[in-house]
Design a protein around this motif. Structure first.
Motif, PDB file in Angstrom:
ATOM      1  N   PHE A 445       0.771  -1.060   0.062  1.00 34.26           N
ATOM      2  CA  PHE A 445       0.029  -0.074   0.163  1.00 34.26           C
ATOM      3  C   PHE A 445       0.873   1.171  -0.077  1.00 34.26           C
ATOM      4  O   PHE A 445       1.843   1.462   0.824  1.00 34.26           O
ATOM      5  CB  PHE A 445      -1.095   0.127   1.202  1.00 34.26           C
ATOM      6  N   ARG A 446       0.644   2.061  -1.035  1.00 36.49           N
ATOM      7  CA  ARG A 446       1.235   3.417  -0.924  1.00 36.49           C
ATOM      8  C   ARG A 446       0.377   4.332  -2.031  1.00 36.49           C
ATOM      9  O   ARG A 446      -0.480   3.812  -2.634  1.00 36.49           O
ATOM     10  CB  ARG A 446       2.800   3.305  -1.705  1.00 36.49           C
ATOM     11  N   GLY A 447       0.727   5.766  -1.814  1.00 32.36           N
ATOM     12  CA  GLY A 447       0.090   6.508  -2.809  1.00 32.36           C
ATOM     13  C   GLY A 447      -1.396   6.571  -2.373  1.00 32.36           C
ATOM     14  O   GLY A 447      -1.672   7.257  -1.140  1.00 32.36           O
ATOM     15  N   SER A 448      -2.231   6.210  -3.185  1.00 29.96           N
ATOM     16  CA  SER A 448      -3.918   6.555  -2.915  1.00 29.96           C
ATOM     17  C   SER A 448      -4.253   5.098  -2.680  1.00 29.96           C
ATOM     18  O   SER A 448      -5.784   5.014  -2.901  1.00 29.96           O
ATOM     19  CB  SER A 448      -4.496   7.313  -3.716  1.00 29.96           C
ATOM     20  N   PRO A 477      -1.588   4.831   2.709  1.00 32.01           N
ATOM     21  CA  PRO A 477      -2.981   4.824   2.931  1.00 32.01           C
ATOM     22  C   PRO A 477      -3.197   3.321   3.920  1.00 32.01           C
ATOM     23  O   PRO A 477      -3.620   2.215   3.295  1.00 32.01           O
ATOM     24  CB  PRO A 477      -3.521   4.341   1.484  1.00 32.01           C
ATOM     25  N   LEU A 478      -2.813   3.455   5.248  1.00 30.71           N
ATOM     26  CA  LEU A 478      -2.812   2.255   5.970  1.00 30.71           C
ATOM     27  C   LEU A 478      -4.144   1.740   5.983  1.00 30.71           C
ATOM     28  O   LEU A 478      -4.212   0.452   6.319  1.00 30.71           O
ATOM     29  CB  LEU A 478      -2.357   2.754   7.286  1.00 30.71           C
ATOM     30  N   ALA A 479      -5.299   2.372   6.084  1.00 27.42           N
ATOM     31  CA  ALA A 479      -6.741   1.880   6.380  1.00 27.42           C
ATOM     32  C   ALA A 479      -6.897   0.895   4.911  1.00 27.42           C
ATOM     33  O   ALA A 479      -7.363  -0.291   5.188  1.00 27.42           O
ATOM     34  CB  ALA A 479      -7.686   2.896   6.288  1.00 27.42           C
ATOM     35  N   LEU A 480      -6.495   1.514   3.882  1.00 23.91           N
ATOM     36  CA  LEU A 480      -6.847   0.598   2.611  1.00 23.91           C
ATOM     37  C   LEU A 480      -5.911  -0.515   2.784  1.00 23.91           C
ATOM     38  O   LEU A 480      -6.380  -1.670   2.199  1.00 23.91           O
ATOM     39  CB  LEU A 480      -6.442   1.296   1.375  1.00 23.91           C
ATOM     40  N   ASN A 510      -1.602   8.825   6.539  1.00 24.89           N
ATOM     41  CA  ASN A 510      -1.962  10.157   6.074  1.00 24.89           C
ATOM     42  C   ASN A 510      -2.946  10.285   5.005  1.00 24.89           C
ATOM     43  O   ASN A 510      -3.322  11.423   4.442  1.00 24.89           O
ATOM     44  CB  ASN A 510      -0.687  11.119   5.622  1.00 24.89           C
ATOM     45  N   ILE A 511      -3.381   9.116   4.541  1.00 25.16           N
ATOM     46  CA  ILE A 511      -4.235   8.756   3.413  1.00 25.16           C
ATOM     47  C   ILE A 511      -5.581   8.312   4.151  1.00 25.16           C
ATOM     48  O   ILE A 511      -5.536   7.097   4.766  1.00 25.16           O
ATOM     49  CB  ILE A 511      -3.872   8.205   2.207  1.00 25.16           C
ATOM     50  N   SER A 512      -6.670   8.915   3.795  1.00 29.85           N
ATOM     51  CA  SER A 512      -8.060   8.290   4.141  1.00 29.85           C
ATOM     52  C   SER A 512      -8.430   7.126   3.705  1.00 29.85           C
ATOM     53  O   SER A 512      -7.753   6.668   2.577  1.00 29.85           O
ATOM     54  CB  SER A 512      -8.906   9.353   4.204  1.00 29.85           C
ATOM     55  N   ALA A 518      -6.681  13.538   3.481  1.00 35.31           N
ATOM     56  CA  ALA A 518      -7.763  14.153   4.487  1.00 35.31           C
ATOM     57  C   ALA A 518      -7.074  14.566   5.794  1.00 35.31           C
ATOM     58  O   ALA A 518      -7.843  14.876   6.775  1.00 35.31           O
ATOM     59  CB  ALA A 518      -9.134  13.260   4.576  1.00 35.31           C
ATOM     60  N   GLY A 519      -5.775  14.457   5.786  1.00 33.76           N
ATOM     61  CA  GLY A 519      -5.025  14.800   7.331  1.00 33.76           C
ATOM     62  C   GLY A 519      -4.801  13.585   7.997  1.00 33.76           C
ATOM     63  O   GLY A 519      -5.397  12.549   7.949  1.00 33.76           O
ATOM     64  N   ARG A 520      -3.757  13.732   8.892  1.00 31.92           N
ATOM     65  CA  ARG A 520      -3.288  12.529   9.637  1.00 31.92           C
ATOM     66  C   ARG A 520      -4.285  12.130  10.669  1.00 31.92           C
ATOM     67  O   ARG A 520      -4.762  10.813  10.721  1.00 31.92           O
ATOM     68  CB  ARG A 520      -2.097  12.909  10.464  1.00 31.92           C
ATOM     69  N   ALA A 521      -4.974  13.089  11.414  1.00 30.41           N
ATOM     70  CA  ALA A 521      -6.063  12.635  12.308  1.00 30.41           C
ATOM     71  C   ALA A 521      -7.191  11.675  11.616  1.00 30.41           C
ATOM     72  O   ALA A 521      -7.494  10.519  12.064  1.00 30.41           O
ATOM     73  CB  ALA A 521      -6.597  13.724  12.999  1.00 30.41           C
TER      74      ALA A 521
END
Length: 597
Positions: A445-448, A477-480, A510-512, A518-521
């Motif tokens: 996972f990387r980019g978007s 994009p850790l969630a993805l 840092n990717i939603s 969308a921001g780190r949070a």
């Protein structure tokens, strides 16, 4: 006549031969209270000399029994004496090895390959001092108060089961030095003194508990065993009460080998400052000899610290997440599935062999033997009457395949930090997966977005090529990546395989979930939600998070908690060290997942 244990200052480590002899003397003095010893080392003159010394120090009437590898439950626990029952026409019970060793020592060969079920039976006997048998129409309860000598001949990654090690006071490694011949020749007087010893002072108990905490020992049995060892040391030295030297000796022999971290060097200084700041009226009048007890925690901790091996830091970095891995190679091929027709035998059950099951002749005779007189088949030379309800068939089990899924963070921050090291470690781990015939898969996972670069395969060549060509750069994009891993794990479970996920990331999401910056949070919140979803779907205990950041990240720890996974921070590791740690952790995770299944 007894001889005092070797004189060793609290801050100095004894010679290996003297320490081995001292452990033998303490164990011979109180084998039941101390549980036993895990004796690590290859077969040879040193080990045989130590065992001969222990047997010489035991009372002459003390039993000495050996447990062979692969011992059956009937021989270990006892049960129905089949020849005697068939001859007499009524149930005849026989004693097992545990009951035969009552009052003495049980010698366990190849403890590092002990099956988990046998380890739990031994642990139960050590806890209760008895063995219960309820099988074959028998209900027996026999005393089994004994000490256990677990012979560990394993390689670097092999250890006896945790359930057993936790109950053995001493973990001794023989490096070829024979035990000191100056050990006491008779312990009769010391045994009498041990029975008359008063309870240890509260200061001794507090010092041993504080030392266990400082060394990162979580088990409550460890300080209890150390306290028992201190009492044995006092009796061996001819003292009438436990003193500071006895507590220091127990900390060195019992607590130091169990350490999972080095004690902070400033702890002793903080305790001294607190003692100096304490108002005089807060300290009661001290009786003669209690002034030294005020510094007892420092003395005991110093003795344990001196016994720690110099390479402990490197050892802990590689093995801390897997301290207490299970026995031998159990579980490395994934959880076992029940198979009706194929697999290895794991017991018997009532059944009809005409349905295609394999008949267990011995267990069938065991079931039929108690009823021979009622069936009119008793007497010498008579035939055995076997009925349908006596038939016992084998229960078979075959291992399921395991799929190790590498979920690799190939973002720009990971590439900047340790992506190259992660690739090297993963390649070393691929070879281990290939040796176990595991399937491997690779998600990047990387980019978007996240991408399945390598579907589950056994091809080591394809996996290496795909890993070597893995590019780095872009967002995180850790969630993805977690969602892609969850989908693949669900597919593997549906196909009857066990997924094991190894997540390598620096935790800088840092990717939603929508693939936007969308921001780190927001990105971290999405990643935590994906981690909890992965855990809810049954992956808890089968995930390992490797923190690739230069320093362990707080968010990475939060994500590991959401996943129900161990957090393995290795800020200064090389690929070989990372691979070794992941292999050991993977073996424990797969074994635990299989037990849960």
């Amino acid at each position: 006549m007894t001889t005092a244990p070797p004189k060793v200052a609290p801050g100095a480590a004894p010679e290996t031969g003297a320490e081995a002899a001292l452990v033998a003397a303490l164990l011979a003095l109180d084998p039941v209270g101390l549980g036993g010893v895990a004796l690590r080392g290859p077969p040879g003159p040193a080990r045989e000399a130590w065992l001969a010394l222990l047997r010489r120090l035991l009372p002459r009437e003390a039993p000495w029994r050996r447990v062979p590898p692969g011992v059956a439950d009937g021989r270990l626990l006892g049960g129905l004496d089949l020849p005697g029952t068939l001859q007499a026409g009524r149930r005849i019970a026989e004693r097992g090895l545990l009951a035969e060793a009552d009052g003495g020592v049980l010698l366990l060969a190849m403890a590092e390959r002990l099956p988990a079920a046998t380890a739990l039976r031994l642990a139960a006997a050590l806890d209760t001092g008895e063995v219960r048998v309820e099988r074959d129409g028998l209900a027996l309860c026999q005393p089994a108060r004994l000490g256990l000598v677990a012979l560990d001949e394993g390689l670097e990654e092999e250890r006896p089961p945790v359930a057993l090690l936790d109950r053995l006071a001493f973990h001794l490694t023989l490096d070829g030095a024979p035990p000191d011949a100056a050990a006491p020749a008779s312990l009769r007087a010391a045994r009498a003194r041990l029975r008359r010893l008063p309870p240890p002072a509260p200061a001794v108990i507090e010092a041993l508990c504080a030392t266990a905490v400082a060394l990162g020992i979580a088990s409550l049995r460890a300080p209890l065993l150390a306290l028992r060892a201190a009492q044995a040391a006092a009796a061996l030295a001819g003292r009438r009460a436990v003193e500071a030297a006895d507590a220091a000796l127990a900390a060195r022999l019992v607590l130091a080998p169990r350490a999972t971290r080095l004690p902070a060097p400033e702890e002793a200084a903080e305790e001294e400052e607190a003692a100096e700041a304490r108002p005089p009226e807060a300290t009661p009048e001290a009786a003669p000899g209690e002034a030294a007890a005020q510094t007892l925690p420092d003395v005991v901790l110093a003795a344990a610290r001196a016994a720690l091996p110099p390479e402990l830091l490197a050892h802990l970095a590689a093995a801390a997440p897997v301290a207490g891995a299970g026995a031998g190679g159990e579980g490395r091929k994934g959880p076992a599935r029940q198979a009706a027709r194929r697999g290895r035998p794991v017991g018997t059950r009532a059944g009809d062999p005409r349905a295609g099951f394999r008949l267990s002749l011995v267990e069938t005779l065991r079931a039929a033997a108690p009823w021979q007189r009622l069936r009119g088949a008793g007497g010498a030379g008579a035939r055995i009457a076997v009925r349908r309800e006596d038939f016992r068939v084998l229960r078979l089990r075959r291992p399921a395949e395991t799929t190790t899924v590498f979920v690799v963070d190939a973002s720009g921050s990971a590439a900047l930090h340790r992506l190259a090291e992660a690739k090297g470690a993963a390649e070393l781990l691929l070879a281990a997966c290939y040796a176990r015939r595991d399937r491997v898969a690779l998600i990047s996972f990387r980019g978007s977005g996240a991408e399945l670069l390598l579907p589950p395969t056994r091809s080591l060549v394809r996996a290496r090529r795909c890993l070597a060509a893995l590019p780095g750069g872009g967002g995180t994009p850790l969630a993805l990546g977690l969602e892609a891993a969850r989908a693949l794990a669900a597919t593997e479970r549906r196909q009857g395989r066990t997924p094991l996920l190894v997540l390598l990331t620096d935790g800088r999401a840092n990717i939603s979930r929508e693939g936007r910056a969308a921001g780190r949070a927001q990105a971290e919140a999405d990643a935590l939600a994906a981690g909890r979803a992965l855990r809810r779907e049954g992956c808890a205990g089968a995930v390992l998070l490797v923190d690739m950041a230069p320093r362990p990240q707080a968010f990475a720890r939060d994500l590991a908690e959401a996943l129900g996974a161990p957090h393995l921070p290795l800020p200064a590791a090389d690929p070989a060290l990372l691979s070794a740690a992941v292999q050991r952790t993977a073996a424990r995770l797969v074994a635990g997942h299989g037990a849960a299944a």
